[in-house]
Scaffold this active site. Structure first.
Site, PDB file in Angstrom:
ATOM      1  N   HIS A   1      10.581 -13.994   1.750  1.00 46.96           N
ATOM      2  CA  HIS A   1      11.656 -14.161   2.728  1.00 46.96           C
ATOM      3  C   HIS A   1      13.014 -14.049   2.044  1.00 46.96           C
ATOM      4  CE1 HIS A   1       8.343 -15.977   5.162  1.00 46.96           C
ATOM      5  NE2 HIS A   1       8.963 -15.289   6.115  1.00 46.96           N
TER       6      HIS A   1
ATOM      7  N   ASN B   1       4.217  -5.065   8.072  1.00 46.78           N
ATOM      8  CA  ASN B   1       3.767  -4.774   6.708  1.00 46.78           C
ATOM      9  C   ASN B   1       2.413  -4.068   6.664  1.00 46.78           C
ATOM     10  OD1 ASN B   1       5.165  -7.871   5.372  1.00 46.78           O
ATOM     11  ND2 ASN B   1       6.137  -5.919   5.800  1.00 46.78           N
TER      12      ASN B   1
ATOM     13  N   HIS C   1      17.647 -12.429  10.935  1.00 46.04           N
ATOM     14  CA  HIS C   1      16.560 -13.231  11.509  1.00 46.04           C
ATOM     15  C   HIS C   1      15.943 -14.229  10.533  1.00 46.04           C
ATOM     16  CE1 HIS C   1      13.709 -10.581   9.414  1.00 46.04           C
ATOM     17  NE2 HIS C   1      12.765 -11.437   9.733  1.00 46.04           N
ATOM     18  N   ASP C   2      16.121 -14.054   9.223  1.00 41.17           N
ATOM     19  CA  ASP C   2      15.572 -15.006   8.246  1.00 41.17           C
ATOM     20  C   ASP C   2      16.624 -15.496   7.256  1.00 41.17           C
ATOM     21  OD1 ASP C   2      12.930 -15.519   8.931  1.00 41.17           O
ATOM     22  OD2 ASP C   2      12.167 -13.714   7.956  1.00 41.17           O
TER      23      ASP C   2
ATOM     24  N   HIS D   1      13.075  -8.222   2.612  1.00 40.88           N
ATOM     25  CA  HIS D   1      12.334  -8.340   3.882  1.00 40.88           C
ATOM     26  C   HIS D   1      13.272  -8.099   5.063  1.00 40.88           C
ATOM     27  CE1 HIS D   1       9.873  -9.921   7.120  1.00 40.88           C
ATOM     28  NE2 HIS D   1      10.747 -10.893   7.335  1.00 40.88           N
TER      29      HIS D   1
ATOM     30  N   PHE E   1      -5.970 -11.285   9.334  1.00 34.87           N
ATOM     31  CA  PHE E   1      -4.604 -11.154   9.841  1.00 34.87           C
ATOM     32  C   PHE E   1      -4.464  -9.897  10.692  1.00 34.87           C
ATOM     33  CE2 PHE E   1      -0.102  -9.799   8.632  1.00 34.87           C
ATOM     34  CZ  PHE E   1       0.502 -10.597   9.588  1.00 34.87           C
TER      35      PHE E   1
ATOM     36  N   GLN F   1      -6.128 -10.789   4.746  1.00 31.78           N
ATOM     37  CA  GLN F   1      -5.472  -9.618   5.317  1.00 31.78           C
ATOM     38  C   GLN F   1      -6.318  -8.973   6.406  1.00 31.78           C
ATOM     39  OE1 GLN F   1      -2.181  -8.717   4.711  1.00 31.78           O
ATOM     40  NE2 GLN F   1      -2.407 -10.758   3.820  1.00 31.78           N
TER      41      GLN F   1
ATOM     42  N   ASP G   1       8.707  -7.418  12.420  1.00 24.39           N
ATOM     43  CA  ASP G   1       8.484  -8.558  11.529  1.00 24.39           C
ATOM     44  C   ASP G   1       7.032  -8.615  11.060  1.00 24.39           C
ATOM     45  OD1 ASP G   1       9.480 -10.696  10.125  1.00 24.39           O
ATOM     46  OD2 ASP G   1       9.296 -12.135  11.766  1.00 24.39           O
TER      47      ASP G   1
END
Length: 641
Positions: free
Chosen positions: A346, A507, A386-387, A350, A558, A555, A504
């Site tokens: 983060h 990835n 956003h982060d 990113h 996810f 992963q 977001d």
């Protein structure tokens, strides 16, 4: 760009049951208010292709009443190429069932459908009900058995609709029906996944804790006698958690755009020793899979400033906002300065990646002429901030640790609220207010959009956001219009929130060599949080224990339960623009899946890329094969918008 007349002609083309062009119908967007949306409607053509139906959303249990009787019959008898006829959101299923009841009634009563008030899914205008008459036309009567069967099917379908409508809570939207259903389906899938192994159970717990709103689950029973160890409780709630508590006061650091003076700014906002490399990278800013890691190195750790500055300049933000290039640069530099570069994930890399990805998605053919310039700028800015000032730990860790932010925001979207507070506070810095020349109403609109978009990046809102998007798409499809009417703020912001949320969670859809770097970075950040939790006597969060976590399995899970359903739904909305992205997602999943079964030496299942071992030439060969495989995968290419 289509002319107005061409767009109007396209709008009158009858829509096929199987496929039609995914092109955004719209108009000149300069003078439209993003809140009232007066004038022409913003129309997004919804495709009805043979879309991908591979996620768990399309796996039903016969023991559950997820489908209406007729839908279940269609599902059981449908071949693979007919799978696109299935709907998964309850409200769209109810609409489909009621339409089936209507068709059956017309057949049973021997009424001519041509005389019905409803034609092709829309109501025929009439001055009064008496003006519309249902004329009986002689048609072959239904045979006795066929007539009886249709009556039974119609009654069963109508009863199913009533059952669904009776369960609706009046204070919630119909999208909540889909949210609840998707969560039930996800729980069923995760129950099976968690039984496979200890790591499967940990991954399931991580998915539930991260991507499902805790308000939908029963709270644990409180032990009124208190913990056995008072010291442990005081450690957990003291706020002394190994992470510097953050507030809404941003850092104030010197901004240096190089040797520029006044408003003469470098092309990309900064000066660098290797201008050629910078130009080569920024030429791919409109492509899928821009290498933001390389950009970080070339720009001297300024990837976000360069990316957002270039994108906003290209979108004529300077003209629309009536600001100088220096004002834009000062604000973006200040935002990047307040990203914690010590975070492995983060950080501003990113943020640059999400900003560039959002820009790519906003340029999709199907979204052209849909949004105003102000809405587009607000989306890019929201992606960039956003982060900001992310501490490198999760919301749940902040809450469990009793940090000041959790108290300040009442445990609700703690980090997301903090990111917004920092970003808007930075506008007060000298020479940094990029919105200072906007009329009050326009600024309030932009602020509202940015707030809504950033709050939607709270991962616990994932299932609700997915259900909202799926319900919107399927409801519009079942009406037969084939058009998504984005003529109000709620619908428009819903699409923009989904767009940034996809960015977001993009990835796993990127070229494999980039995806692997992102995976290493997020896992390292998780492991550091786990180290803090272990040191402070807190329960270690799922996937944060470096001694037990399985990266490859995490992963695959996810992708299967979070990323694939989201991108599948987004791909349905913008078809066929994102099919290459879905191909890359499937290929990347296959890469990680293949390595789950690979043998490991000792406890190395949380290591994706190891340093070469001079004593083991085979490892070197394997690394070479991995690199070669990365180069040869078809999704390594860049796609431009």
């Amino acid at each position: 760009m289509l002319s107005t007349s061409a767009r109007q002609r396209r709008a009158t083309i009858p829509l096929s049951n199987k496929s039609f062009d995914a092109i955004g119908l719209g108009r000149a967007v300069t003078h439209r208010c993003p809140m009232t949306m007066g004038g022409e409607e913003a129309l997004l053509v919804l495709p009805n292709p043979t879309p991908r139906r591979g996620s768990f959303l399309y796996r039903f249990s016969d023991s559950d009443c997820e489908l209406s009787p007729m839908s279940l019959s269609r599902k059981l008898s449908a071949s693979e190429h007919q799978a696109e006829d299935l709907l998964v959101t309850p409200f769209a299923q109810v609409l489909q069932s009621l339409r089936s009841v209507r068709e059956n009634y017309i057949a049973l009563a021997n009424i001519s459908p041509a005389q019905s008030r409803r034609q092709s899914g829309s109501v025929v205008s009439a001055t009064s009900p008496e003006d519309v008459t249902l004329k009986m036309e002689p048609r072959p009567p239904l045979a006795g058995d066929r007539y009886k069967k249709m009556v039974e099917e119609t009654l069963s379908e109508l009863e199913w609709c009533l059952e669904q409508l009776e369960t609706i809570q009046t204070h919630k939207s119909v999208a909540n029906m889909a949210t609840s259903k998707f969560k039930r389906m996800l729980n069923r899938e995760l129950d099976q996944f968690s039984e496979s192994s200890r790591s499967g159970n940990e991954i399931s717990e991580y998915i539930v804790n991260t991507f499902v709103d805790k308000q939908d689950f029963q709270l644990p029973v409180v032990n009124i006698e208190g913990p056995e160890n008072d010291d442990e409780q005081s450690t957990a709630l003291s706020g002394d958690c190994g992470v510097s508590d953050v507030t809404a006061q941003p850092d104030r650091r010197e901004v240096n755009p190089g040797s520029s003076i006044d408003d003469v700014m470098p092309t990309y906002g900064i000066e660098t020793e290797d201008e050629q490399q910078l130009c080569e990278i920024m030429e791919t800013v409109d492509f899928w899979g821009m290498d933001v890691f390389r950009l970080y190195d070339v720009t001297g750790s300024r990837p976000l400033t360069v990316t957002a500055f270039t994108i906003l300049k290209d979108r004529e933000a300077l003209k629309l906002l009536k600001i100088s290039a220096r004002t834009l640069f000062v604000y973006l530099s200040s935002v990047e300065d307040n990203y914690n570069q010590s975070n492995s994930y983060h950080n501003s890399i990113h943020a640059a990646d999400v900003t560039q990805t959002s820009n790519y998605l906003l340029r999709l053919t199907s979204l052209q002429d849909i949004f105003t310039e102000l809405e587009l700028i607000a989306t890019v800015v929201a992606s960039a901030i956003h982060d900001v000032d992310h501490p490198g730990v999760t919301n749940q860790y902040i809450i469990d640790s009793g940090m000041e932010l959790a108290v300040m925001y009442n445990d609700i979207s703690v980090l997301e609220n903090h990111h917004l507070a920092v970003a808007f506070t930075l506008l007060k810095e000298p020479g940094a207010n990029i919105f200072e020349h906007l009329p009050t109403a326009s600024y309030q609109t932009v602020r509202r959009m940015i707030i809504d978009i950033v709050l939607a990046t709270d991962m616990s809102m994932h299932m609700s956001l997915l259900a909202d998007l799926k319900t919107m798409v399927e409801t519009q499809k079942i009406t037969g219009s084939g058009m998504l009417h984005l003529d109000n703020y709620s619908d428009r912001i819903q699409v923009l929130k989904a767009l940034v949320h996809c960015s977001d969670l993009s990835n796993p859809t990127k070229p494999l060599h980039l995806y692997r770097q992102w995976t290493e970075r997020i896992m390292e950040e998780f492991f550091l949080q786990g180290d803090l939790e272990r040191g402070n006597g807190l329960e270690i969060s799922p996937m944060c224990d470096r001694l037990t976590a399985s990266v490859e399995k995490s992963q695959v899970g996810f992708i299967d339960y979070i990323v694939h359903p989201l991108w599948e739904t987004w791909g349905e909305l913008v078809y066929p623009d994102c099919q290459d992205i879905l191909d890359a997602l499937e290929a990347n999943r296959g890469w990680f899946q293949a390595r789950i079964a690979a043998p490991f030496q000792g406890n190395q299942d949380n290591v994706l890329r190891e340093e070469p071992n001079e004593e083991d030439d085979d490892d070197d060969d394997d690394d070479d094969e991995d690199e070669e495989e990365t180069k040869e995968t078809p999704h390594k290419k860049l796609w431009r918008r």
